[in-house]
Design a protein around this motif. Structure first.
Motif, mmCIF file in Angstrom:
data_model
loop_
_atom_site.group_PDB
_atom_site.id
_atom_site.type_symbol
_atom_site.label_atom_id
_atom_site.label_comp_id
_atom_site.label_asym_id
_atom_site.label_seq_id
_atom_site.Cartn_x
_atom_site.Cartn_y
_atom_site.Cartn_z
ATOM 1 N N TYR A 221 -40.832 -6.673 11.644
ATOM 2 C CA TYR A 221 -40.219 -7.869 12.235
ATOM 3 C C TYR A 221 -39.967 -8.935 11.175
ATOM 4 C CZ TYR A 221 -39.403 -12.115 14.889
ATOM 5 O OH TYR A 221 -38.838 -13.268 15.373
ATOM 6 N N ASN A 222 -38.814 -9.544 11.277
ATOM 7 C CA ASN A 222 -38.503 -10.765 10.549
ATOM 8 C C ASN A 222 -37.622 -11.610 11.455
ATOM 9 O OD1 ASN A 222 -38.423 -12.684 8.550
ATOM 10 N ND2 ASN A 222 -37.799 -11.251 6.932
ATOM 11 N N LEU A 223 -37.502 -12.881 11.141
ATOM 12 C CA LEU A 223 -36.653 -13.737 11.963
ATOM 13 C C LEU A 223 -35.199 -13.281 11.871
ATOM 14 C CD1 LEU A 223 -38.154 -17.198 11.002
ATOM 15 C CD2 LEU A 223 -38.228 -16.169 13.277
ATOM 16 N N PRO A 224 -34.496 -13.232 12.999
ATOM 17 C CA PRO A 224 -33.077 -12.855 12.945
ATOM 18 C C PRO A 224 -32.280 -13.866 12.130
ATOM 19 C CG PRO A 224 -33.898 -12.879 15.211
ATOM 20 C CD PRO A 224 -34.955 -13.502 14.363
ATOM 21 N N ASN A 225 -31.349 -13.385 11.363
ATOM 22 C CA ASN A 225 -30.512 -14.262 10.537
ATOM 23 C C ASN A 225 -29.232 -14.593 11.297
ATOM 24 O OD1 ASN A 225 -29.521 -15.739 8.415
ATOM 25 N ND2 ASN A 225 -28.811 -13.947 7.259
ATOM 26 N N THR A 226 -29.377 -15.413 12.330
ATOM 27 C CA THR A 226 -28.247 -15.704 13.214
ATOM 28 C C THR A 226 -27.530 -17.002 12.861
ATOM 29 O OG1 THR A 226 -29.776 -16.763 14.767
ATOM 30 C CG2 THR A 226 -29.245 -14.440 15.146
ATOM 31 N N GLY A 227 -28.087 -17.778 11.916
ATOM 32 C CA GLY A 227 -27.476 -19.058 11.577
ATOM 33 C C GLY A 227 -27.803 -20.126 12.604
ATOM 34 N N PHE A 228 -27.310 -21.330 12.355
ATOM 35 C CA PHE A 228 -27.586 -22.461 13.234
ATOM 36 C C PHE A 228 -26.594 -22.504 14.397
ATOM 37 C CE2 PHE A 228 -29.220 -24.236 9.107
ATOM 38 C CZ PHE A 228 -30.551 -24.119 9.445
ATOM 39 N N MET A 229 -27.096 -22.940 15.546
ATOM 40 C CA MET A 229 -26.232 -23.072 16.723
ATOM 41 C C MET A 229 -25.149 -24.118 16.468
ATOM 42 S SD MET A 229 -28.675 -25.226 19.367
ATOM 43 C CE MET A 229 -29.999 -24.032 19.353
ATOM 44 N N GLN A 230 -23.994 -23.878 17.054
ATOM 45 C CA GLN A 230 -22.871 -24.809 16.913
ATOM 46 C C GLN A 230 -22.828 -25.816 18.061
ATOM 47 O OE1 GLN A 230 -20.945 -24.716 14.084
ATOM 48 N NE2 GLN A 230 -22.451 -23.152 13.491
ATOM 49 N N ASP A 231 -23.202 -25.371 19.241
ATOM 50 C CA ASP A 231 -23.150 -26.217 20.432
ATOM 51 C C ASP A 231 -24.564 -26.685 20.777
ATOM 52 O OD1 ASP A 231 -22.757 -27.464 22.827
ATOM 53 O OD2 ASP A 231 -21.956 -25.720 23.892
ATOM 54 N N THR A 232 -24.818 -27.971 20.636
ATOM 55 C CA THR A 232 -26.156 -28.518 20.918
ATOM 56 C C THR A 232 -26.159 -29.390 22.177
ATOM 57 O OG1 THR A 232 -25.719 -30.421 19.466
ATOM 58 C CG2 THR A 232 -26.769 -28.479 18.474
ATOM 59 N N LEU A 233 -25.135 -29.230 23.000
ATOM 60 C CA LEU A 233 -25.020 -30.081 24.183
ATOM 61 C C LEU A 233 -26.245 -29.967 25.087
ATOM 62 C CD1 LEU A 233 -23.228 -31.999 25.864
ATOM 63 C CD2 LEU A 233 -22.264 -29.966 26.988
ATOM 64 N N ASN A 234 -26.743 -28.743 25.288
ATOM 65 C CA ASN A 234 -27.891 -28.529 26.176
ATOM 66 C C ASN A 234 -29.175 -28.234 25.404
ATOM 67 O OD1 ASN A 234 -26.340 -28.736 28.637
ATOM 68 N ND2 ASN A 234 -25.500 -26.705 28.157
ATOM 69 N N LEU A 235 -29.222 -28.684 24.153
ATOM 70 C CA LEU A 235 -30.334 -28.344 23.268
ATOM 71 C C LEU A 235 -31.684 -28.698 23.870
ATOM 72 C CD1 LEU A 235 -31.690 -27.550 20.593
ATOM 73 C CD2 LEU A 235 -31.039 -29.810 19.692
ATOM 74 N N TYR A 236 -31.857 -29.912 24.332
ATOM 75 C CA TYR A 236 -33.174 -30.371 24.754
ATOM 76 C C TYR A 236 -33.619 -29.701 26.054
ATOM 77 C CZ TYR A 236 -31.803 -33.686 21.218
ATOM 78 O OH TYR A 236 -31.355 -34.231 20.041
ATOM 79 N N LYS A 237 -32.677 -29.484 26.956
ATOM 80 C CA LYS A 237 -33.016 -28.773 28.189
ATOM 81 C C LYS A 237 -33.363 -27.315 27.888
ATOM 82 C CE LYS A 237 -31.313 -27.408 32.757
ATOM 83 N NZ LYS A 237 -31.749 -26.005 32.566
ATOM 84 N N ASP A 238 -32.555 -26.672 27.059
ATOM 85 C CA ASP A 238 -32.812 -25.264 26.730
ATOM 86 C C ASP A 238 -34.154 -25.101 26.023
ATOM 87 O OD1 ASP A 238 -30.385 -24.657 27.840
ATOM 88 O OD2 ASP A 238 -29.318 -24.428 25.937
ATOM 89 N N PHE A 239 -34.446 -26.039 25.133
ATOM 90 C CA PHE A 239 -35.723 -25.987 24.427
ATOM 91 C C PHE A 239 -36.879 -26.139 25.411
ATOM 92 C CE2 PHE A 239 -39.380 -28.105 22.595
ATOM 93 C CZ PHE A 239 -39.657 -27.313 21.486
ATOM 94 N N TYR A 240 -36.801 -27.142 26.276
ATOM 95 C CA TYR A 240 -37.893 -27.377 27.223
ATOM 96 C C TYR A 240 -38.074 -26.189 28.161
ATOM 97 C CZ TYR A 240 -40.892 -29.409 30.741
ATOM 98 O OH TYR A 240 -41.938 -29.625 31.590
ATOM 99 N N ASP A 241 -36.962 -25.618 28.616
ATOM 100 C CA ASP A 241 -37.065 -24.472 29.520
ATOM 101 C C ASP A 241 -37.790 -23.301 28.852
ATOM 102 O OD1 ASP A 241 -35.747 -25.892 31.459
ATOM 103 O OD2 ASP A 241 -33.808 -24.893 31.179
ATOM 104 N N LEU A 242 -37.521 -23.072 27.578
ATOM 105 C CA LEU A 242 -38.201 -21.996 26.851
ATOM 106 C C LEU A 242 -39.683 -22.298 26.680
ATOM 107 C CD1 LEU A 242 -35.778 -20.837 24.002
ATOM 108 C CD2 LEU A 242 -36.849 -19.399 25.744
ATOM 109 N N LEU A 243 -40.002 -23.550 26.330
ATOM 110 C CA LEU A 243 -41.402 -23.927 26.169
ATOM 111 C C LEU A 243 -42.147 -23.808 27.493
ATOM 112 C CD1 LEU A 243 -43.750 -25.021 24.489
ATOM 113 C CD2 LEU A 243 -42.878 -27.340 24.893
ATOM 114 N N TYR A 244 -41.515 -24.259 28.562
ATOM 115 C CA TYR A 244 -42.105 -24.164 29.905
ATOM 116 C C TYR A 244 -42.394 -22.703 30.256
ATOM 117 C CZ TYR A 244 -42.529 -24.923 34.994
ATOM 118 O OH TYR A 244 -42.964 -24.965 36.297
ATOM 119 N N ASP A 245 -41.420 -21.828 29.994
ATOM 120 C CA ASP A 245 -41.610 -20.426 30.345
ATOM 121 C C ASP A 245 -42.662 -19.770 29.466
ATOM 122 O OD1 ASP A 245 -40.589 -18.315 32.183
ATOM 123 O OD2 ASP A 245 -40.233 -17.273 30.289
ATOM 124 N N SER A 246 -42.745 -20.208 28.209
ATOM 125 C CA SER A 246 -43.789 -19.675 27.337
ATOM 126 C C SER A 246 -45.169 -20.024 27.881
ATOM 127 C CB SER A 246 -43.636 -20.225 25.919
ATOM 128 O OG SER A 246 -44.719 -19.809 25.108
#
Length: 608
Positions: A221-246
């Motif tokens: 395993y290594n971190l995927p080399n996907t680059g940085f996201m271009q669309d950050t419109l829903n960044l904070y909601k998406d982040f919180y949803d992932l943390l909540y589910d974790s």
């Protein structure tokens, strides 16, 4: 939390079952609820179990698949075991338990070694294939659960803790290069090498197999080399949803789950999210939180902890680590750590898990990992500023804001900016500091500039973050967490290292992670209205602090006796100089503690 043991004899000699049983006995603290061994000719594996999911004896290990072809021993938790299990049931697999262990063994049957990519959790496990005579061992993506091995031409010995391997009579020679990195650079757990010359750490995201008597170690395993996201419109909601589910799946357990709570952003977020999850799922449980406290208001976190307690109505447990408890437990803690460690903060954490055990809690959530991946440490800030050198307006704005949020003042802030961005300056600084007590002959016989330069990763912000993740920070913090929790039969879970969350964070543009002087900006913004505001926008957060210098100043006699009686570390430490430092009462406590911890370790493990 469990522990695993194993021996494979390349020369075909039968494994002594008593030897594997002894390896298990040594780590019964990790798993007092079950103890089992499987031996077949030249291979033997064993496990001690802390029962968390499916508490029945039928889930004890070693555990066999339904065809009796595969045998598994496993340390850790698979948080998505329900989802993976359901996928396997649709494929026709039958289960005799409700355990995550059986999910792993069936996943291996279905997908082979690629099963690792299906799993979300923390683990170190070993699977023996009776038919193919193949041993497969793997460690989780970020190394939350430990795995070590000794290998020579005739045998491989592996286990969850180094002391198990030592019990098999292997050569206990110490590793001078690692001791140098520790004493001079304050680096530990930064490579696959341990403080023992002949014992190796399986690094995070690595696996090994033995097939046809051939040993193969590789990274899976290594971190995927996907680059940085271009669309950050829903960044904070998406982040919180992932943390909540974790946090949600980290709460999967058949025993009660509590939380460590420091009063900082990370642990407060976990406790508040855990409270919301319990409320949203209609559960009436009141969670228990555990906090280390001090009489010194400069390092005491209770005012912030109380805000979290009021919001979540949690049951709080305060404990007060002190120098007497430190002296009482230092040898036992050194034994459980297996290797030297960098400071008395480890004792504070030890005390927290001791208290957790006393209350009968077997599982807790903790906030490790957030600072490293979300750029929470102040040491990241100079690299952030360096990225903005070509934009004078932004550089000045971030500099001024950084001074305000760090509470360092302009002069100290500027000194740190130069120090962290200049590898040669840092190198000279650590050499000068260590010269106060390291033996001249030992110091002059090592030139580890290349290692130092690689680990501090002064080339840029992203390189430095990756070094913190894989080398100089998270590996040591996870070792402390594992040994301190395991010593008291407690399982510590780390929601911030859910791989889905980590991979998402590494796609966030760096200028979103540090903004307007605020580190961990994405976490702060995503938590607006979720945690107490004083904590969300707290400036100059303390690290997990203890009054280390005060404690050392109070025990000069004990320190002198440690270096005078049966002195072991004379090859590395100049005893007269270290005694002079102790007598003066004017010392760098971080440097003195490293010398003290090394000497203690050599005594506890009878090393020379």
């Amino acid at each position: 939390m469990c522990g695993i043991s194993g021996i494979f004899n390349f020369n075909g000699a039968p494994v002594d079952k008593a030897q594997v049983s002894e390896m298990n006995r040594i780590i019964l603290h990790r798993g007092p609820d079950g103890n089992g061994v499987y031996v077949e000719g030249n291979v033997g594996i064993g496990s001690t179990r802390l029962a968390i999911i499916d508490l029945r004896e039928i889930s004890n290990m070693p555990l066999y698949d339904t065809d009796n072809r595969y045998v598994i021993v496993f340390n850790g938790e698979i948080y998505n075991y329900i989802e993976v299990g359901n996928e396997l049931k649709k494929k026709g697999y039958k289960f005799h338990t409700d355990s995550d262990t059986e999910v792993i063994i069936n996943a291996y049957k279905e997908w082979g070694e690629d099963c690792l990519h299906k799993l979300n959790g923390m683990w170190a496990f070993a699977i023996w294939d009776k038919q193919e005579k193949t041993l497969f061992c793997a460690r989780d993506r970020f190394g939350i659960k430990p795995l070590y091995f000794y290998k020579d031409d005739t045998k491989l010995i592996f286990g969850s803790e180094i002391k198990q391997i030592l019990s098999c009579g292997v050569d206990k020679s110490v590793n001078d290069s690692i001791i140098y990195d520790y004493l001079v650079f304050n680096f530990i757990d930064h490579t696959e090498n341990t403080f023992y010359k002949n014992i190796t750490k399986v690094q995070a995201g690595h696996k090994f197999t033995i097939k046809n008597n051939e040993f193969k170690l590789s990274r899976w395993y290594n971190l995927p080399n996907t680059g940085f996201m271009q669309d950050t419109l829903n960044l904070y909601k998406d982040f919180y949803d992932l943390l909540y589910d974790s946090v949600r799946i980290h709460l999967r357990s058949d025993v009660e789950v509590g939380s460590c709570l420091s009063g900082g952003l990370d642990s407060s977020a976990i406790v508040c999210i855990m409270h919301d999850i319990l409320h949203n799922e209609g559960k009436s449980e009141i969670q228990k939180t555990f906090t280390a406290c001090y009489d010194d208001p400069l390092i005491d976190e209770r005012p912030y902890v109380e805000e979290v307690i009021r919001q979540t109505n949690s049951t709080k447990y305060y404990l007060f680590p002190d120098v007497n408890g430190f002296l009482s437990d230092i040898d036992k803690m050194t034994y459980h750590q297996d290797e030297p460690y960098t400071g008395a903060t480890v004792f504070a954490q030890w005390s927290v898990f001791k208290k957790i055990h006393e209350t009968g809690i077997k599982v807790v959530l903790d906030g490790q990992g957030s600072d490293e991946i979300l750029l929470g440490y102040f040491s990241f800030f100079p690299f952030h500023l360096k990225r903005n050198l070509l934009n004078p307006f932004k550089f000045i704005s971030e500099f001024v804001n950084g001074v305000k949020t760090s509470n360092l003042g302009y002069n100290k802030f500027l000194q740190n900016l130069i120090y962290f961005n200049t590898g040669s300056v840092r190198y000279r600084h650590v050499l000068k500091n260590s010269g106060a007590f390291v033996q001249n002959e030992f110091a002059s016989s090592h030139n580890r500039w290349d290692v130092f330069n690689e680990m501090i990763a002064a080339s840029g912000l992203e390189a430095n973050r990756l070094s913190n993740l894989w080398n100089i920070s998270i590996p040591s913090l996870l070792r402390y967490e594992d040994r301190n929790s395991g010593a008291f039969s407690v399982e510590a879970r780390i929601p911030f290292l859910d791989y889905r969350l980590v991979e998402f964070i590494f796609t966030i543009p760096l200028d979103k992670l540090i903004q307007k002087g605020w580190t961990k900006s994405v976490l702060r913004k995503s938590l607006k209205g979720k945690i107490p505001e004083d904590i969300r926008m707290r400036k100059g957060k303390l690290a997990f602090s203890v009054p280390q210098k005060k404690w050392l100043t109070e025990i000069p006699g004990y320190l002198e006796d440690t270096f005078n009686n049966d002195f072991r570390s004379g090859k590395y430490i100049d005893r007269e100089r270290i005694l002079g430092i102790i007598k003066s009462g004017n010392f760098n406590d971080k440097i003195l503690y490293r010398a003290f911890a090394l000497e203690k370790w050599m005594k506890v493990f009878d090393l020379h």
